[in-house]
Design an enzyme around this catalytic site. Structure first.
Site, PDB file in Angstrom:
ATOM      1  N   GLY A  49       6.260  -4.596   6.602  1.00 32.60           N
ATOM      2  CA  GLY A  49       6.946  -4.899   5.349  1.00 32.60           C
ATOM      3  C   GLY A  49       7.837  -6.104   5.524  1.00 32.60           C
ATOM      4  CB  CYS A  76       4.961  -4.958  11.729  1.00 33.62           C
ATOM      5  SG  CYS A  76       5.881  -6.494  11.627  1.00 33.62           S
ATOM      6  CE1 TYR A  77      11.987  -2.522   7.528  1.00 31.27           C
ATOM      7  CE2 TYR A  77      10.471  -1.055   6.377  1.00 31.27           C
ATOM      8  CZ  TYR A  77      11.751  -1.518   6.605  1.00 31.27           C
ATOM      9  OH  TYR A  77      12.793  -0.976   5.904  1.00 31.27           O
ATOM     10  CG  HIS A 160       0.247  -7.036  11.276  1.00 30.74           C
ATOM     11  ND1 HIS A 160       0.566  -6.148  10.285  1.00 30.74           N
ATOM     12  CD2 HIS A 160       1.354  -7.799  11.476  1.00 30.74           C
ATOM     13  CE1 HIS A 160       1.805  -6.368   9.878  1.00 30.74           C
ATOM     14  NE2 HIS A 160       2.312  -7.360  10.593  1.00 30.74           N
ATOM     15  CD  GLU A 162      -2.580  -4.369   9.642  1.00 32.32           C
ATOM     16  OE1 GLU A 162      -2.609  -4.049  10.839  1.00 32.32           O
ATOM     17  OE2 GLU A 162      -1.521  -4.555   9.024  1.00 32.32           O
ATOM     18  CG  ASP A 218     -14.818  -1.509 -11.918  1.00 38.30           C
ATOM     19  OD1 ASP A 218     -15.673  -1.612 -11.022  1.00 38.30           O
ATOM     20  OD2 ASP A 218     -13.762  -2.157 -11.943  1.00 38.30           O
ATOM     21  CE  LYS A 356     -15.819  -4.890  -9.280  1.00 38.19           C
ATOM     22  NZ  LYS A 356     -15.224  -4.705 -10.606  1.00 38.19           N
TER      23      LYS A 356
END
Ligand code: XMP
Length: 500
Positions: A49, A76-77, A160, A162, A218, A356
């Site tokens: 964050g 991280c945060y 990170h 990810e 959608d 999506k």
């Protein structure tokens, strides 16, 4: 069973959820204030964050988090929150680490099977200087800063995993998900469809559901899914606002072929009437949204429905629930919002937790043809936000024809499926030209094609010149009102995908 990600506003939070789902494990993002255990958590991740644990308005970790045996991973945060909570010391670093950083890993289940030195993506100003008592350091950065630590089932990393720039980042997440949280890869679209069909049946029972079909992917997929569950208890309504593409107009017929009856309402006159003289983009969007609700409500009132079906997907849902302080409204998105309260309807949003690409996979699972599933996204206000200045029926007709030519050329050349979204925009300016031997004064049309993963960021697509040439020749040849064609070469950011 799922992995929960508590969001502290990192730009990578959604990416974390995607990475874990790609492993076949369900993962959700929750706002830190809304977090509550419901017994289905296999593990909890605390995201990064933009804040500092020393900001006045920092977050407190939910106490419940550590009263259980559920494993926790702070990133991280999230790592700094853990350090602070257990009595460690976090300081504003003299050295900030941003970008590629070498990290040495030591023994930890989190790093099993991973080389002892990796390049990782860092983005932090604060640093954990002293570990909480009993915690063990498991990695250090090239600057000799603490890059990871752990205590029993509490793990924390400064970098990170990810982000694609972190070497073996996915493997580190996999170790957390499979070795530490002991998750099983059971999240498939087949299991999703089965469980949703059951869930919709049990919620709706013998009541009626109304839904708006826009022609987009959608709303169509959510209609087919819900129809599979409740058959003709679903009443799909297709409002033609006059600003649809040619391909959208085919959708009611396509659905009829698979046994779903759609009520088609042509309200285009009313929409063009209301849009008269409006040039401001936000005003256009609002007018279309309000008129849409008005038309839909009138139709819907003739059915005794208890539920409203919506094709809300995950990025929309996260956007409204996010913790991030920096999220500002860029454009108002149009849906049938406002209706549920006015008509006393309950919302049914069966694909609310899907990204999506997952929605598309559900479409495939439901047997919809590839040509349909791969269609490009289309905004609710339709061609109106692709006509700069006042919207008229004449301009909508010109743009619709140009869009159709563009789409057909891209499909023919095998380029359509490589692009996230391609479309034409009709400008309000005109340009001088020659057609035959006469001077012409036609509209300028812009072509936009972008590559993207989720529409949040995008880069312009490098269309081969021969294809651009064919698009230009065909459009100017077949549509006399268009005198000049330009190609949009801006990324998002700084621009957005749509022009308005
Ligand atoms: P922007 O223009 O914000 O678009 O970069 C990002 C993606 O969202 C689509 N979009 C919309 N979709 N209702 C929608 O359902 C809307 O009002 C809307 N506005 C933009 C856009 O086409 C792109 O895919």
């Amino acid at each position: 069973m799922k992995i929960v990600i508590i969001d502290y506003g990192s730009q990578y939070t959604q990416l974390l959820a995607r990475r874990i789902r790609e492993m076949g494990v369900f993962s959700t993002v929750v706002n830190s204030k809304d977090f509550k255990f419901d017994g289905t958590e296999l593990g909890v991740i605390l995201s990064g964050g933009p804040m500092s644990v020393y900001d006045e308005e920092t977050f407190e970790l939910p106490e419940e988090l550590f009263n259980r045996t559920v494993p926790v991973l702070g990133i991280c945060y999230g790592m700094q929150l853990i350090a602070k909570r257990f009595g460690g010391r976090v300081e504003r670093g003299e050295i900030s680490e941003y970008g590629f950083t070498k990290v040495s890993l030591s023994h930890s289940v989190l790093f099993e099977g991973i080389p002892s030195e990796i390049t990782a993506w860092m983005s932090h100003g604060d640093t954990v200087k002293i570990l909480p008592k009993g915690f063990v350091q498991t990695a250090k950065s090239q600057n000799d800063l603490i890059a990871a630590f752990e205590y029993k089932n509490i793990h924390a990393i400064q970098f990170h995993p990810e982000v694609a720039h972190t070497e073996h980042g996915t493997d580190i997440l996999k170790n957390f998900v499979f070795k530490i949280c002991k998750a099983q890869p059971q999240w498939t679209m087949e299991s999703f469809v089965d469980s949703k069909v059951k869930e919709i049946k049990s919620i709706v029972k013998d009541k009626k559901v109304i839904g708006a079909i826009s022609g987009g992917v959608d709303s169509t997929i959510v209609t087919v899914l819900t129809s599979k569950a409740i058959g003709d208890h679903l009443i799909p309504i297709f409002v033609n606002h006059g600003l649809l593409r040619i391909e959208d107009m085919e959708v009611p017929k396509d659905l009829k072929r698979i046994g779903i009856d759609v009520k088609v309402v042509d309200a285009s006159n009313l929409f063009f009437e209301r849009l008269k003289g409006i040039e401001d983009p936000e005003k256009k969007r609002k007018t279309i949204g309000e008129t849409f609700i008005e038309v839909f409500e009138k139709e819907a009132l003739s059915y005794d429905a208890e539920f409203l079906l919506q094709g809300t997907i995950y990025p929309d849902a996260i956007e409204s629930a996010t913790t991030s302080k920096s999220s500002v409204k860029i454009k108002s998105h149009h849906n049938v919002g406002g209706l549920p309260e006015r008509m006393n309807l309950k919302l049914l949003e069966p694909i609310r937790e899907l990204f999506k690409d997952e929605v598309r996979r559900v479409g495939k699972e439901l047997g919809l043809p590839n040509t349909f599933i791969q269609r490009h996204p289309f905004p609710g206000p339709g061609l109106a936000v692709r006509i700069i200045g006042e919207v008229t029926r004449e301009k909508a007709d010109i743009l619709r024809s140009a869009d159709d030519i563009l789409t057909k050329v891209l499909i023919e050349k095998g380029e359509y499926s490589k692009i996230w979204q391609a479309f034409a925009v009709l400008l309000s300016s005109r340009s001088v030209g020659v057609k035959g031997d006469a001077r012409s004064y036609g509209y300028v049309l812009a072509i936009r094609a972008v590559d993207s993963v989720d529409g949040m960021t995008a880069s312009w697509h490098d269309l081969p010149h021969d294809i651009l040439k064919e698009i230009s020749t065909k459009i100017t040849g077949q549509i006399p009102e268009i005198g000049r064609i330009v190609y949009d070469i801006t990324d998002k950011p700084p621009s957005t995908i749509e022009w308005e």
